[in-house]
Design a protein around this motif. Structure first.
Motif, mmCIF file in Angstrom:
data_model
loop_
_atom_site.group_PDB
_atom_site.id
_atom_site.type_symbol
_atom_site.label_atom_id
_atom_site.label_comp_id
_atom_site.label_asym_id
_atom_site.label_seq_id
_atom_site.Cartn_x
_atom_site.Cartn_y
_atom_site.Cartn_z
ATOM 1 N N VAL A 19 -54.282 6.751 81.542
ATOM 2 C CA VAL A 19 -53.861 7.973 82.218
ATOM 3 C C VAL A 19 -53.526 9.092 81.224
ATOM 4 O O VAL A 19 -52.488 9.740 81.310
ATOM 5 N N GLY A 20 -54.401 9.287 80.264
ATOM 6 C CA GLY A 20 -54.293 10.455 79.398
ATOM 7 C C GLY A 20 -53.539 10.270 78.102
ATOM 8 O O GLY A 20 -52.672 9.403 77.957
ATOM 9 N N ASP A 21 -53.890 11.104 77.116
ATOM 10 C CA ASP A 21 -53.282 11.099 75.786
ATOM 11 C C ASP A 21 -53.390 9.721 75.134
ATOM 12 O O ASP A 21 -52.447 9.241 74.496
ATOM 13 N N ILE A 22 -54.551 9.102 75.303
ATOM 14 C CA ILE A 22 -54.781 7.803 74.671
ATOM 15 C C ILE A 22 -55.074 8.013 73.191
ATOM 16 O O ILE A 22 -54.431 7.421 72.330
ATOM 17 N N ILE A 23 -56.056 8.849 72.886
ATOM 18 C CA ILE A 23 -56.346 9.239 71.508
ATOM 19 C C ILE A 23 -55.823 10.657 71.316
ATOM 20 O O ILE A 23 -56.188 11.561 72.075
ATOM 21 N N ASP A 24 -54.985 10.858 70.333
ATOM 22 C CA ASP A 24 -54.398 12.188 70.120
ATOM 23 C C ASP A 24 -55.353 13.031 69.277
ATOM 24 O O ASP A 24 -55.194 13.167 68.060
ATOM 25 N N LEU A 25 -56.348 13.607 69.953
ATOM 26 C CA LEU A 25 -57.329 14.437 69.254
ATOM 27 C C LEU A 25 -56.684 15.687 68.681
ATOM 28 O O LEU A 25 -57.123 16.208 67.651
ATOM 29 N N GLU A 26 -55.627 16.168 69.323
ATOM 30 C CA GLU A 26 -54.927 17.355 68.831
ATOM 31 C C GLU A 26 -54.284 17.076 67.471
ATOM 32 O O GLU A 26 -54.408 17.868 66.534
ATOM 33 N N ALA A 27 -53.626 15.923 67.348
ATOM 34 C CA ALA A 27 -52.999 15.563 66.074
ATOM 35 C C ALA A 27 -54.050 15.271 65.008
ATOM 36 O O ALA A 27 -53.891 15.663 63.844
ATOM 37 N N LEU A 28 -55.126 14.591 65.403
ATOM 38 C CA LEU A 28 -56.177 14.260 64.445
ATOM 39 C C LEU A 28 -56.877 15.511 63.929
ATOM 40 O O LEU A 28 -57.377 15.531 62.801
ATOM 41 N N GLY A 29 -56.900 16.558 64.761
ATOM 42 C CA GLY A 29 -57.500 17.811 64.332
ATOM 43 C C GLY A 29 -56.682 18.505 63.253
ATOM 44 O O GLY A 29 -57.218 19.308 62.476
ATOM 45 N N LYS A 30 -55.391 18.194 63.202
ATOM 46 C CA LYS A 30 -54.513 18.786 62.194
ATOM 47 C C LYS A 30 -54.419 17.926 60.939
ATOM 48 O O LYS A 30 -54.318 18.440 59.831
ATOM 49 N N ARG A 31 -54.437 16.588 61.153
ATOM 50 C CA ARG A 31 -54.325 15.679 60.011
ATOM 51 C C ARG A 31 -54.968 14.355 60.371
ATOM 52 O O ARG A 31 -54.627 13.733 61.375
ATOM 53 N N MET A 32 -55.916 13.917 59.562
ATOM 54 C CA MET A 32 -56.569 12.635 59.806
ATOM 55 C C MET A 32 -55.633 11.496 59.410
ATOM 56 O O MET A 32 -55.222 11.381 58.250
ATOM 57 N N TRP A 33 -55.263 10.681 60.381
ATOM 58 C CA TRP A 33 -54.400 9.517 60.147
ATOM 59 C C TRP A 33 -54.828 8.427 61.109
ATOM 60 O O TRP A 33 -54.912 8.668 62.318
ATOM 61 N N TRP A 34 -55.114 7.250 60.595
ATOM 62 C CA TRP A 34 -55.592 6.174 61.462
ATOM 63 C C TRP A 34 -55.178 4.837 60.866
ATOM 64 O O TRP A 34 -55.259 4.632 59.661
ATOM 65 N N HIS A 35 -54.708 3.937 61.729
ATOM 66 C CA HIS A 35 -54.305 2.607 61.303
ATOM 67 C C HIS A 35 -55.281 1.599 61.909
ATOM 68 O O HIS A 35 -55.834 1.835 62.984
ATOM 69 N N ALA A 36 -55.455 0.473 61.238
ATOM 70 C CA ALA A 36 -56.380 -0.550 61.734
ATOM 71 C C ALA A 36 -56.002 -1.019 63.137
ATOM 72 O O ALA A 36 -56.890 -1.329 63.958
ATOM 73 N N ASP A 37 -54.695 -1.063 63.443
ATOM 74 C CA ASP A 37 -54.270 -1.477 64.783
ATOM 75 C C ASP A 37 -54.757 -0.510 65.853
ATOM 76 O O ASP A 37 -54.973 -0.916 67.007
#
Length: 285
Positions: A41-59
């Motif tokens: 129901v929304g905001d599953i992947i935070d594309l807005e935050a990723l657009g400002k800073r690339m951060w990703w964890h294996a989990d």
């Protein structure tokens, strides 16, 4: 943990791609979940935050893989983008890996009740724009979430259960609670005017089971601070649950009885001392 069997499950506000996402708890929840339908129901992947800073964890990647695996196993998965993954709204009507993207959905419960399902950002006042958290100030919210991460890192080392510090803090801010109540009223009024029995949403990071003049307002919470999901059993009863080291039932709504989510339970402050199990709010077999 024991397998969680239900008819439908609703999760939102995961914010994959941000350090605050509690992906490990969500991954455990998804691996224990056995359901027919899963609503994102929304905001599953935070594309807005990723657009400002690339951060990703294996989990975070593992969460996506688990959702796709559920779809491959025959679970009907519907993804309703929110304001933080709004770019995906342009893909409404399409399917990706068995996941159907839609702007909203109508869910018919096992008991015949009809619910509108949407992320919920459409109910923000125009002058607020993003969310009720702006009432606290972006800087304060970032500090609270940072503190939440640090406190719970220490609690894990001490072998203590998760404590949603940020929710506890915000549940004692009068203006924030007033905004939440006004938001719930707007959602319930709109659902009533549309002829639904209830509305299921997320967005405000505050899980809730609440009856409002015969209409059910159901908010599935979030996986940034609260670690909550909404599940429907095979009788049509809806239950809000917290999922971490101590899964906890927070509220339940069947046709016969509504056990609302009290603010104390939503804050989860008494979680460690109450030790409530998921079965406590369920009727005896």
């Amino acid at each position: 943990m024991a397998t969680l069997r239900c008819r439908s499950a609703f999760i939102s506000d995961v914010h994959l791609g941000t350090p605050d996402c509690k992906a490990r708890y969500l991954l455990d929840f998804l691996r224990q979940l056995r359901c027919d339908r899963l609503y994102l129901v929304g905001d599953i992947i935070d594309l807005e935050a990723l657009g400002k800073r690339m951060w990703w964890h294996a989990d975070h990647g593992a969460v996506i893989a688990e959702i796709l695996d559920l779809a491959r196993r025959g679970v009907e998965v519907t993804y309703i983008p929110g304001n933080h993954d709004a770019a995906l709204r342009g893909l409404a009507g399409q399917d990706f890996g068995g996941v159907h993207i839609a702007l909203e959905a109508v869910h018919e419960g096992a008991d015949g009740r009809r619910y509108r399902v949407s992320h919920g950002d459409e109910y923000d006042p125009e002058h607020v724009g993003r969310s009720w958290m702006l009432h606290l100030g972006e800087a304060m919210h970032r500090f609270i979430c940072w503190s939440n991460r640090r406190v719970n890192a220490w609690r894990r080392r001490m072998d203590m259960p998760y404590l949603p510090l940020s929710i506890i803090v915000k549940s004692h801010v009068g203006k924030a609670l007033a905004y939440i109540r006004a938001y719930e009223e707007r959602v319930a009024t709109d659902a009533r005017e549309r002829g639904f029995d209830g509305h299921i949403c997320g967005h405000i990071h505050f899980g809730q089971v609440r009856e409002m003049d015969g209409l059910l307002y159901l908010n599935d919470g979030d996986w940034v601070e609260h670690c909550t999901a909404l599940v429907e059993d095979h009788t049509g009863a809806m239950e809000l649950i917290h999922w971490s080291e101590q899964p906890t039932a927070l509220g339940r709504a069947s046709r016969e009885l509504v056990l609302p989510s009290p603010d104390a339970a939503l804050a989860l402050a008494p979680l460690a001392r109450r030790q409530r199990s998921l079965d406590e709010l369920r009727p005896a077999a």
